[in-house]
Design a protein around this motif. Structure first.
Motif, PDB file in Angstrom:
ATOM      1  N   ARG A   2       5.586  54.188  73.098  1.00  0.00           N
ATOM      2  CA  ARG A   2       6.068  53.392  71.966  1.00  0.00           C
ATOM      3  C   ARG A   2       5.545  53.968  70.658  1.00  0.00           C
ATOM      4  O   ARG A   2       4.408  54.403  70.568  1.00  0.00           O
ATOM      5  CB  ARG A   2       5.607  51.947  72.108  1.00  0.00           C
ATOM      6  N   ARG A   3       6.437  53.948  69.651  1.00  0.00           N
ATOM      7  CA  ARG A   3       6.063  54.413  68.314  1.00  0.00           C
ATOM      8  C   ARG A   3       6.504  53.374  67.296  1.00  0.00           C
ATOM      9  O   ARG A   3       7.537  52.736  67.463  1.00  0.00           O
ATOM     10  CB  ARG A   3       6.698  55.770  68.025  1.00  0.00           C
ATOM     11  N   PRO A   4       5.753  53.200  66.212  1.00  0.00           N
ATOM     12  CA  PRO A   4       6.066  52.146  65.243  1.00  0.00           C
ATOM     13  C   PRO A   4       7.211  52.522  64.313  1.00  0.00           C
ATOM     14  O   PRO A   4       7.480  53.698  64.069  1.00  0.00           O
ATOM     15  CB  PRO A   4       4.764  52.006  64.454  1.00  0.00           C
ATOM     16  N   ASN A   5       7.843  51.490  63.776  1.00  0.00           N
ATOM     17  CA  ASN A   5       8.812  51.646  62.693  1.00  0.00           C
ATOM     18  C   ASN A   5       8.123  51.278  61.388  1.00  0.00           C
ATOM     19  O   ASN A   5       7.419  50.265  61.309  1.00  0.00           O
ATOM     20  CB  ASN A   5      10.025  50.736  62.898  1.00  0.00           C
ATOM     21  N   VAL A   6       8.358  52.100  60.372  1.00  0.00           N
ATOM     22  CA  VAL A   6       7.688  51.952  59.081  1.00  0.00           C
ATOM     23  C   VAL A   6       8.744  51.842  57.991  1.00  0.00           C
ATOM     24  O   VAL A   6       9.686  52.637  57.956  1.00  0.00           O
ATOM     25  CB  VAL A   6       6.787  53.176  58.796  1.00  0.00           C
ATOM     26  N   LEU A   7       8.587  50.871  57.100  1.00  0.00           N
ATOM     27  CA  LEU A   7       9.446  50.771  55.927  1.00  0.00           C
ATOM     28  C   LEU A   7       8.643  51.202  54.710  1.00  0.00           C
ATOM     29  O   LEU A   7       7.538  50.706  54.481  1.00  0.00           O
ATOM     30  CB  LEU A   7       9.950  49.343  55.730  1.00  0.00           C
ATOM     31  N   ILE A   8       9.211  52.118  53.943  1.00  0.00           N
ATOM     32  CA  ILE A   8       8.625  52.528  52.670  1.00  0.00           C
ATOM     33  C   ILE A   8       9.600  52.100  51.590  1.00  0.00           C
ATOM     34  O   ILE A   8      10.754  52.538  51.564  1.00  0.00           O
ATOM     35  CB  ILE A   8       8.383  54.046  52.613  1.00  0.00           C
ATOM     36  N   THR A   9       9.149  51.209  50.713  1.00  0.00           N
ATOM     37  CA  THR A   9      10.017  50.665  49.678  1.00  0.00           C
ATOM     38  C   THR A   9       9.309  50.724  48.328  1.00  0.00           C
ATOM     39  O   THR A   9       8.127  51.035  48.245  1.00  0.00           O
ATOM     40  CB  THR A   9      10.475  49.232  50.046  1.00  0.00           C
ATOM     41  N   GLY A  10      10.041  50.409  47.289  1.00  0.00           N
ATOM     42  CA  GLY A  10       9.511  50.432  45.933  1.00  0.00           C
ATOM     43  C   GLY A  10      10.609  50.800  44.960  1.00  0.00           C
ATOM     44  O   GLY A  10      11.691  51.249  45.344  1.00  0.00           O
ATOM     45  N   THR A  11      10.311  50.626  43.705  1.00  0.00           N
ATOM     46  CA  THR A  11      11.239  50.961  42.632  1.00  0.00           C
ATOM     47  C   THR A  11      11.618  52.438  42.705  1.00  0.00           C
ATOM     48  O   THR A  11      10.784  53.260  43.083  1.00  0.00           O
ATOM     49  CB  THR A  11      10.549  50.663  41.271  1.00  0.00           C
ATOM     50  N   PHE A 116      10.493  46.230  61.671  1.00  0.00           N
ATOM     51  CA  PHE A 116       9.330  46.941  61.133  1.00  0.00           C
ATOM     52  C   PHE A 116       7.999  46.392  61.611  1.00  0.00           C
ATOM     53  O   PHE A 116       7.787  45.191  61.671  1.00  0.00           O
ATOM     54  CB  PHE A 116       9.378  46.945  59.597  1.00  0.00           C
ATOM     55  N   HIS A 117       7.107  47.321  61.905  1.00  0.00           N
ATOM     56  CA  HIS A 117       5.746  46.985  62.281  1.00  0.00           C
ATOM     57  C   HIS A 117       4.836  46.963  61.068  1.00  0.00           C
ATOM     58  O   HIS A 117       3.785  46.324  61.089  1.00  0.00           O
ATOM     59  CB  HIS A 117       5.231  47.988  63.320  1.00  0.00           C
ATOM     60  N   ILE A 118       5.233  47.666  60.018  1.00  0.00           N
ATOM     61  CA  ILE A 118       4.466  47.696  58.774  1.00  0.00           C
ATOM     62  C   ILE A 118       5.392  48.065  57.626  1.00  0.00           C
ATOM     63  O   ILE A 118       6.384  48.774  57.818  1.00  0.00           O
ATOM     64  CB  ILE A 118       3.264  48.665  58.876  1.00  0.00           C
ATOM     65  N   VAL A 119       5.076  47.548  56.444  1.00  0.00           N
ATOM     66  CA  VAL A 119       5.864  47.788  55.232  1.00  0.00           C
ATOM     67  C   VAL A 119       4.912  48.260  54.141  1.00  0.00           C
ATOM     68  O   VAL A 119       3.904  47.601  53.867  1.00  0.00           O
ATOM     69  CB  VAL A 119       6.582  46.495  54.775  1.00  0.00           C
ATOM     70  N   PHE A 120       5.254  49.400  53.540  1.00  0.00           N
ATOM     71  CA  PHE A 120       4.462  49.915  52.424  1.00  0.00           C
ATOM     72  C   PHE A 120       5.308  49.881  51.160  1.00  0.00           C
ATOM     73  O   PHE A 120       6.415  50.430  51.130  1.00  0.00           O
ATOM     74  CB  PHE A 120       4.000  51.353  52.690  1.00  0.00           C
ATOM     75  N   VAL A 121       4.771  49.221  50.124  1.00  0.00           N
ATOM     76  CA  VAL A 121       5.429  49.150  48.825  1.00  0.00           C
ATOM     77  C   VAL A 121       4.664  50.082  47.900  1.00  0.00           C
ATOM     78  O   VAL A 121       3.484  49.859  47.616  1.00  0.00           O
ATOM     79  CB  VAL A 121       5.417  47.714  48.257  1.00  0.00           C
ATOM     80  N   LEU A 122       5.322  51.144  47.453  1.00  0.00           N
ATOM     81  CA  LEU A 122       4.675  52.078  46.545  1.00  0.00           C
ATOM     82  C   LEU A 122       4.743  51.539  45.129  1.00  0.00           C
ATOM     83  O   LEU A 122       5.764  50.997  44.708  1.00  0.00           O
ATOM     84  CB  LEU A 122       5.330  53.456  46.613  1.00  0.00           C
TER      85      LEU A 122
END
Length: 198
Positions: A2-11, A116-122
């Protein structure tokens, strides 16, 4: 495995694509830029002069057309993301259920929470973001609206409202050193997630 799904979001202009592509390369995950999917699928029907951007063809992507066309301008998740995401959700559902996908988009409230397992907002300082967007040719209302999105933390608030707060994380994205720190931090998270879930 198993591998995680990652969301990278931001303006727009905060460095999502740079981070996402490098992270995918280092972690061995696949990378999806939602804006590129819309372009590749030719999901546009015209051009919005005010925002200097394409207008999505809703008849091809949305189950119920709206009275006004969706404009694919940055930081307009409520208008543009709906049409794009209907198509993207269909195209990505199987891949997301398999895991190991990094998704890059300037909105997040239309993606299924289960993805998503984690969400990063830049986040980027306004003067730095202004310079980046100006170098991309952003002017007038389009430039000002995107700067305001960053000032008012629009994408961070959208993420916190869309996902469990404990999986949403803000990361600074102003310098090459920030990029390296973010890559290291996210790689550590991915490695730990894989240990814990395999």
């Amino acid at each position: 495995m198993r591998r995680p799904n990652v969301l990278i979001t931001g303006t727009p202009g905060v460095g999502k694509t740079t981070l996402g592509k490098e992270l995918a390369s280092r972690a061995g995950l696949s990378y999806v830029n939602v804006g590129d999917l819309a372009r590749e699928g030719e999901l546009y029907e015209g051009f919005d002069e005010e925002y200097d951007c394409p207008i999505l063809d809703e008849d091809r992507v949305s189950p119920a057309p709206r009275a006004t066309p969706a404009v694919f301008w940055p930081c307009s998740a409520s208008q543009s993301a709906l049409c794009v995401v209907v198509q993207v959700v269909d195209e990505l559902e199987d891949r997301m259920s398999e895991g190991g996908v990094i998704v890059d988009y300037h909105g997040c409230d239309f993606f299924p929470e289960r993805w998503f397992h984690i969400v990063f907002v830049l986040r980027t300082e306004n003067s730095c973001l202004y310079d980046r967007l100006e170098s991309r040719g952003y002017t007038g209302k389009k430039l000002q609206d995107n700067i305001q999105c960053e000032i008012f933390q629009t994408l961070y608030e959208e993420a916190v409202l869309s996902y469990k707060k404990e999986i949403v994380h803000q990361l600074p994205s102003n310098t090459p050193e920030d990029l390296e720190r973010n890559l290291d931090q996210i790689m550590q998270w991915i490695e730990q997630w894989m240990k814990d879930n395999n």
